[in-house]
Design an enzyme around this catalytic site. Structure first.
Site, PDB file in Angstrom:
ATOM      1  CB  CYS A   9     -20.746 -51.879 -43.628  1.00 48.38           C
ATOM      2  SG  CYS A   9     -20.367 -50.684 -42.329  1.00 48.38           S
ATOM      3  CB  CYS A  22     -26.081 -50.248 -37.013  1.00 51.38           C
ATOM      4  SG  CYS A  22     -24.573 -49.387 -37.498  1.00 51.38           S
ATOM      5  CD  GLU A  82     -40.974 -40.000 -34.395  1.00 50.56           C
ATOM      6  OE1 GLU A  82     -39.889 -39.557 -33.954  1.00 50.56           O
ATOM      7  OE2 GLU A  82     -41.065 -41.112 -34.945  1.00 50.56           O
ATOM      8  CB  CYS A 133     -20.869 -56.425 -38.009  1.00 51.12           C
ATOM      9  SG  CYS A 133     -20.387 -54.767 -37.439  1.00 51.12           S
ATOM     10  CB  CYS A 181     -25.442 -55.648 -40.282  1.00 51.24           C
ATOM     11  SG  CYS A 181     -25.783 -54.165 -41.268  1.00 51.24           S
TER      12      CYS A 181
END
Length: 316
Positions: free
Chosen positions: A228, A212, A56, A219, A222
């Site tokens: 969406c 995305c 992270e 798309c 997705c």
């Protein structure tokens, strides 16, 4: 499909609407993640909480492809916080290489030292204890608690914010800086079940990273394209404040990077004359070097020499 006033001019969306919205999205997104998630080393069980924390820190504003080799070397050298804490902070800066934003290396070293001193060398489980570590902000604390310990937290990075902005908000991009409204929405969309919430956090992040995307969203790939709000509205173009672009060439950041590169490669202190050779413009070069010293990334020595730090490192 629930939509926001920004997208359609409809009545304000309630918390109950947002919770129902999330319930419709959870299954498709987490099922997609089960099938398409990348096999990344920090997602493997053997990485543990320390591996998650290291990833992270490294992944902030840095793509996975650049992080992978540095992460592998880092974990081989410092498999536990105590291993890193036992070394000078300058070694963390050296091992950071060309990842950029090297203050993250000092902060990770400071976090490792605090983990060793306060928690017996084990990354704490509690969100509040994670948040109290030096260099750990709200995002990192939530990410470690969620990804390492399977807890229920809203984990809002740029990828997640973009997915939520499009799928629920009907906007192409989120605001430049995270808002209270985004945090509220993220909490409302969280599954109640703790393990599912942890998977949802990872899945939405992966969806934003792989499908995305900012510039060329796919798309057709997705799992929630049919739900969406942005796509159903015709994928309207961004109409908010200009998107912030990042420049590097000719900036103080570039000069700092060149100076640090010389110091990382050196086995001992480096004379001022060697550093002077890395950048022609003396005022900018001096400003960059002063900034490195002020940030604790470089230690000035007598006789006009410099080295990576041997002290405790950054605390925030």
């Amino acid at each position: 499909m629930t939509s926001t006033p920004a997208a359609t001019g409809a009545a304000p969306v309630t918390a109950a609407d947002e919770a129902a919205e999330g319930a419709r999205l959870h299954g498709p997104v987490t099922d997609w993640f089960d099938e398409h998630a990348r096999d990344l080393p920090w997602r493997r069980p053997e990485a543990g909480a320390w591996g998650v924390m290291v990833s992270e820190f490294m992944l902030q504003q840095t793509p996975v492809s650049r992080v992978l080799p540095v992460y592998e070397q880092w974990m081989a050298r410092w498999p536990r916080p105590a291993d890193l804490a036992a070394e000078p902070p300058g070694e963390a800066v050296r091992a950071w290489g060309r990842l950029g934003y090297p203050r993250r290396a000092l902060r990770l070293h400071a976090a490792a030292s605090a983990i060793q001193e306060r928690h017996g060398g084990d990354v704490p489980r509690e969100h509040a204890q994670l948040l109290a570590l030096p260099g750990v902000g709200e995002y990192t604390a939530a990410a470690v608690a969620s990804f390492a310990y399977g807890q229920r937290h809203a984990v809002l990075d740029t990828n997640v914010r973009r997915v939520f902005a499009r799928a629920v908000g009907g906007r192409q991009y989120p605001p430049n800086a995270t808002t209270a409204a985004e945090r509220k929405l993220a909490r409302a969309l969280l599954p109640e079940d703790e393990p599912l919430a942890a998977k949802w956090a990872a899945a939405t992040m992966e969806l934003g990273a792989l499908v995305c995307t900012a510039r060329s969203p796919e798309c057709v790939r997705c799992p929630i394209s049919s739900q969406c709000t942005w796509r159903l509205a015709g994928s309207p173009a961004h109409d908010g404040p200009p998107r912030r672009g990042q420049t590097y060439a000719g900036t103080d950041r570039q000069v700092r990077g060149k100076l640090l590169a010389v110091l990382r490669e050196a086995v001992g202190p480096v004379p001022q004359a060697v550093l002077d050779a890395v950048w022609d413009e003396p005022v900018q070069r001096a400003r960059a070097l002063d900034g490195l010293v002020a940030d604790g990334l470089v230690e000035p020595l007598a006789g006009g020499q410099y080295r990576l730090p041997l002290g405790r490192g950054a605390s925030s």
